[in-house]
Design a protein around this motif. Structure first.
Motif, short mmCIF file in Angstrom:
data_model
loop_
_atom_site.label_atom_id
_atom_site.label_comp_id
_atom_site.label_asym_id
_atom_site.label_seq_id
_atom_site.Cartn_x
_atom_site.Cartn_y
_atom_site.Cartn_z
N TYR A 33 -40.81 33.52 -16.01
CA TYR A 33 -40.95 34.75 -15.23
C TYR A 33 -39.58 35.31 -14.87
O TYR A 33 -39.34 36.50 -14.97
CB TYR A 33 -41.75 34.45 -13.96
CG TYR A 33 -41.71 35.56 -12.94
CD1 TYR A 33 -42.48 36.70 -13.10
CD2 TYR A 33 -40.90 35.47 -11.82
CE1 TYR A 33 -42.44 37.72 -12.17
CE2 TYR A 33 -40.85 36.47 -10.89
CZ TYR A 33 -41.63 37.60 -11.06
OH TYR A 33 -41.58 38.61 -10.15
N SER A 34 -38.65 34.44 -14.49
CA SER A 34 -37.32 34.88 -14.11
C SER A 34 -36.55 35.44 -15.30
O SER A 34 -35.74 36.34 -15.14
CB SER A 34 -36.53 33.73 -13.48
OG SER A 34 -37.15 33.33 -12.28
N LYS A 37 -37.14 39.22 -16.03
CA LYS A 37 -36.64 40.21 -15.09
C LYS A 37 -35.43 40.93 -15.68
O LYS A 37 -34.70 40.40 -16.51
CB LYS A 37 -36.24 39.55 -13.77
CG LYS A 37 -37.36 38.80 -13.10
CD LYS A 37 -38.49 39.70 -12.71
CE LYS A 37 -38.15 40.40 -11.42
NZ LYS A 37 -39.17 41.25 -10.93
N VAL A 40 -31.55 39.61 -15.24
CA VAL A 40 -31.08 38.43 -15.95
C VAL A 40 -30.54 38.89 -17.30
O VAL A 40 -31.22 39.56 -18.06
CB VAL A 40 -32.22 37.41 -16.15
CG1 VAL A 40 -31.76 36.24 -16.98
CG2 VAL A 40 -32.74 36.95 -14.81
N LYS A 61 -37.60 41.81 -6.76
CA LYS A 61 -37.76 40.50 -6.14
C LYS A 61 -39.20 40.04 -6.30
O LYS A 61 -40.09 40.82 -6.61
CB LYS A 61 -37.42 40.59 -4.65
CG LYS A 61 -35.99 40.99 -4.40
CD LYS A 61 -35.73 41.07 -2.93
CE LYS A 61 -34.30 41.51 -2.66
NZ LYS A 61 -34.05 41.66 -1.24
N LEU A 62 -39.42 38.75 -6.07
CA LEU A 62 -40.77 38.21 -6.16
C LEU A 62 -41.65 38.79 -5.06
O LEU A 62 -42.80 39.11 -5.27
CB LEU A 62 -40.71 36.68 -6.05
CG LEU A 62 -41.99 35.93 -6.33
CD1 LEU A 62 -42.46 36.21 -7.76
CD2 LEU A 62 -41.79 34.45 -6.16
#
Length: 83
Positions: A33-34, A37, A40, A61-62
């Protein structure tokens, strides 16, 4: 002996195996998931300025509480002048 055979012989290991499997799965899914984004950067050669592609209306943000975005007029003028 395989892991499955060991767990079947020692039944007290079943909760530990389940908890560790759940934790590893959660960590892996959050890592993937990160990586999706936009903040990244994995390949800087193809896109040297990835921050230009970030959508300011989409939360980065989450969990985002009360996010409001307004364009900065001076920044917009500089962006138009440099393109």
């Amino acid at each position: 002996m395989g892991v499955f055979q060991t767990v079947m012989k020692k039944k007290e290991l079943i909760p530990l195996v389940l908890i560790m499997t759940f934790a590893a799965g959660g960590a892996s899914s959050f890592a993937l998931y990160s990586l999706r984004k936009t903040d990244v950067i994995l390949d800087r050669k193809r896109n040297p300025e990835p921050w230009e592609a970030v959508d300011p209306t989409e939360p980065q943000k989450l969990l985002t509480i009360n996010q409001q975005w307004k364009p900065i007029e001076e920044l917009q003028k500089v962006r138009r002048a440099t393109k």
